[in-house]
Scaffold this motif. Sequence first.
Motif, short mmCIF file in Angstrom:
data_model
loop_
_atom_site.label_atom_id
_atom_site.label_comp_id
_atom_site.label_asym_id
_atom_site.label_seq_id
_atom_site.Cartn_x
_atom_site.Cartn_y
_atom_site.Cartn_z
N PHE A 52 0.54 5.12 32.43
CA PHE A 52 -0.72 4.93 33.13
C PHE A 52 -0.65 3.62 33.89
CE2 PHE A 52 -5.20 4.25 33.84
CZ PHE A 52 -5.73 5.53 33.90
N SER A 53 -0.85 3.66 35.21
CA SER A 53 -0.74 2.43 36.00
C SER A 53 -1.92 2.29 36.95
CB SER A 53 0.56 2.40 36.80
OG SER A 53 0.53 3.36 37.84
N VAL A 54 -2.27 1.02 37.24
CA VAL A 54 -3.36 0.70 38.17
C VAL A 54 -2.83 -0.36 39.14
CG1 VAL A 54 -5.73 -0.10 38.42
CG2 VAL A 54 -5.03 1.05 36.31
N SER A 55 -2.98 -0.10 40.44
CA SER A 55 -2.61 -1.10 41.44
C SER A 55 -3.69 -2.17 41.50
CB SER A 55 -2.44 -0.46 42.82
OG SER A 55 -2.30 -1.46 43.82
N LEU A 56 -3.30 -3.42 41.31
CA LEU A 56 -4.25 -4.53 41.38
C LEU A 56 -4.52 -4.94 42.82
CD1 LEU A 56 -2.83 -6.66 38.43
CD2 LEU A 56 -4.77 -5.09 38.39
N GLN A 57 -3.81 -4.34 43.76
CA GLN A 57 -4.01 -4.64 45.17
C GLN A 57 -4.92 -3.62 45.85
OE1 GLN A 57 -0.04 -4.94 46.80
NE2 GLN A 57 0.11 -7.10 46.28
N SER A 58 -4.79 -2.36 45.45
CA SER A 58 -5.58 -1.31 46.11
C SER A 58 -6.62 -0.68 45.18
CB SER A 58 -4.66 -0.21 46.64
OG SER A 58 -4.04 0.48 45.56
N ARG A 63 -5.92 1.77 43.26
CA ARG A 63 -5.49 3.15 42.97
C ARG A 63 -4.87 3.21 41.58
NH1 ARG A 63 -3.43 2.25 48.22
NH2 ARG A 63 -4.69 3.25 49.84
N TRP A 64 -5.11 4.32 40.87
CA TRP A 64 -4.57 4.49 39.52
C TRP A 64 -4.00 5.88 39.36
CZ3 TRP A 64 -6.98 8.33 36.66
CH2 TRP A 64 -8.24 8.74 37.12
N HIS A 65 -3.07 6.00 38.41
CA HIS A 65 -2.37 7.28 38.26
C HIS A 65 -1.88 7.44 36.83
CE1 HIS A 65 -0.22 10.80 39.83
NE2 HIS A 65 0.76 10.47 39.01
N ASP A 66 -2.08 8.62 36.29
CA ASP A 66 -1.52 8.99 35.00
C ASP A 66 -0.31 9.89 35.28
OD1 ASP A 66 -0.86 10.35 32.62
OD2 ASP A 66 -2.81 9.91 31.79
N PHE A 67 0.89 9.40 34.99
CA PHE A 67 2.10 10.12 35.35
C PHE A 67 2.33 11.35 34.48
CE2 PHE A 67 2.85 5.80 36.85
CZ PHE A 67 3.17 6.05 38.17
N ALA A 68 1.69 11.42 33.34
CA ALA A 68 1.88 12.58 32.47
C ALA A 68 0.97 13.73 32.86
CB ALA A 68 1.64 12.20 31.01
N GLY A 84 -6.91 8.36 40.90
CA GLY A 84 -8.12 7.98 41.62
C GLY A 84 -7.81 6.87 42.60
N GLY A 85 -8.76 6.61 43.49
CA GLY A 85 -8.51 5.69 44.58
C GLY A 85 -9.11 4.32 44.45
N ASP A 86 -9.95 4.07 43.43
CA ASP A 86 -10.56 2.75 43.31
C ASP A 86 -10.96 2.49 41.86
OD1 ASP A 86 -13.14 3.95 42.82
OD2 ASP A 86 -13.35 4.25 44.98
N LEU A 87 -11.49 1.27 41.63
CA LEU A 87 -11.81 0.87 40.26
C LEU A 87 -13.07 1.53 39.73
CD1 LEU A 87 -10.85 -2.92 40.37
CD2 LEU A 87 -9.48 -0.95 39.68
N ALA A 121 2.49 -6.18 40.87
CA ALA A 121 1.15 -5.97 41.40
C ALA A 121 0.44 -4.81 40.72
CB ALA A 121 1.21 -5.71 42.91
N GLU A 122 0.94 -4.39 39.56
CA GLU A 122 0.34 -3.25 38.86
C GLU A 122 0.03 -3.62 37.41
OE1 GLU A 122 3.17 -0.07 39.30
OE2 GLU A 122 2.16 0.67 41.10
N TRP A 123 -0.91 -2.87 36.83
CA TRP A 123 -1.25 -3.01 35.42
C TRP A 123 -0.81 -1.74 34.73
CZ3 TRP A 123 -3.14 -7.16 32.83
CH2 TRP A 123 -3.62 -6.96 31.53
N TRP A 124 0.08 -1.87 33.75
CA TRP A 124 0.61 -0.72 33.03
C TRP A 124 0.00 -0.68 31.64
CZ3 TRP A 124 4.45 2.89 34.56
CH2 TRP A 124 4.90 2.71 35.86
N ALA A 125 -0.45 0.50 31.23
CA ALA A 125 -1.14 0.62 29.95
C ALA A 125 -0.94 2.01 29.38
CB ALA A 125 -2.63 0.35 30.14
N ARG A 126 -1.38 2.17 28.15
CA ARG A 126 -1.45 3.51 27.58
C ARG A 126 -2.73 4.16 28.08
NH1 ARG A 126 -4.81 4.37 23.27
NH2 ARG A 126 -5.99 2.56 22.55
N ASN A 127 -2.81 5.46 28.01
CA ASN A 127 -4.03 6.16 28.40
C ASN A 127 -4.92 6.32 27.17
OD1 ASN A 127 -6.03 7.92 29.19
ND2 ASN A 127 -4.69 9.19 30.42
N PRO A 128 -5.99 5.54 27.06
CA PRO A 128 -6.84 5.61 25.86
C PRO A 128 -7.60 6.92 25.73
CG PRO A 128 -7.86 4.21 27.52
CD PRO A 128 -6.49 4.54 28.02
#
Length: 336
Positions: free
Chosen positions: A54-60, A62-67, A72-75, A37-44
């Motif tokens: 870098f991950s984005v929840s496709l359900q909520s 919410r996104w987060h950069d782990f490094a 943030g809480g929305d798209l 349920a998540e989109w994983w990507a590099r941080n451009p």
Amino acid sequence: MADVRTVDAIRTVAAVALQHADRLVAELLPEGKRKGAEWWARNPTRGDRNAGSFSVSLQSGRWHDFASGDSGGDLVSLAAYLWGARQLDAARDLARRLGLDVLGDHPHDSAASEQHRRRLAHARAETERRSQREAASKLTRQQRAAMLAAQLWESAGLADPRHPYLARKDVEPHDLRQSGDVLLVPLRTAAGELVNLQRIRPDGEKRFLPGGAVLGAFHLLGEVRPGGLLYVCEGWATGATLHEQYEGAGAVACAMNAGNLRPVALALRGHYGHAVELVIAGDDDRQTEGNPGHTAADAAALAAGALVTFPDWPPGAPPELSDFNDLHTWEAAHDA
């Protein structure tokens, strides 16, 4: 400052955008890929070459950069972050892509038809219902994982000091337990509640219990003393090395990964206040683009008002070494 109607319109755009998350997130981060349920990507924005931090929840949404710890809480906030734009400008662009007429430049442009308003109300209600379902499902999974963790922990024996992973890392087992050939590392909250286990196989493969809580949970080595130092690091072996080899590191909280350094540091600061001196002992990922270990440690220290330290590489230390345990095992082999 944005007025109430503008804020409400931005929230509406975020709610409708979530209904089209699969398409929109793929457009915003085209080099990523879906994982569950998540989109994983590099941080451009940081020039990363590889996906995964870098991950984005496709359900909520919410996104987060782990490094870096950015989140943030929305798209809408995601688009604003990626484009380096204001939330209002990002919302306007997304609204145009979605065919919404809620952020026009003139007051009369914002007047939607009754059908249009019903569509927006439905989207927002569905987003709220989805968020509630997701939260309830996540809580249930975490509760089940915590129960399993307790069962596995109680039935396991003491860890064998000769376990291949411990021997390779040149550390003692401390309070770890073992089930078969798998080491069990308990993860607890700042209040001491067991919520998960990290399982370490002889080859070093590490897995958490599926669905178990990780964010803000940690493994504690040593005893926290008022006025003393409390280190926060990534992996368990790094924590064991700090606890055994570094004078003054009486207590060490192992966060298990770079993305959890900040949540753990904030949880510990909230629990102990300033009765302890927090020190983030970060990894130094010198060969990785953007040095995510260093970046995450700095972000955690800044957020929690902590000190920060990194391995002090001596001359001749190979560049692939990145943490305190790497340094310890290299020095032990070098001196042998």
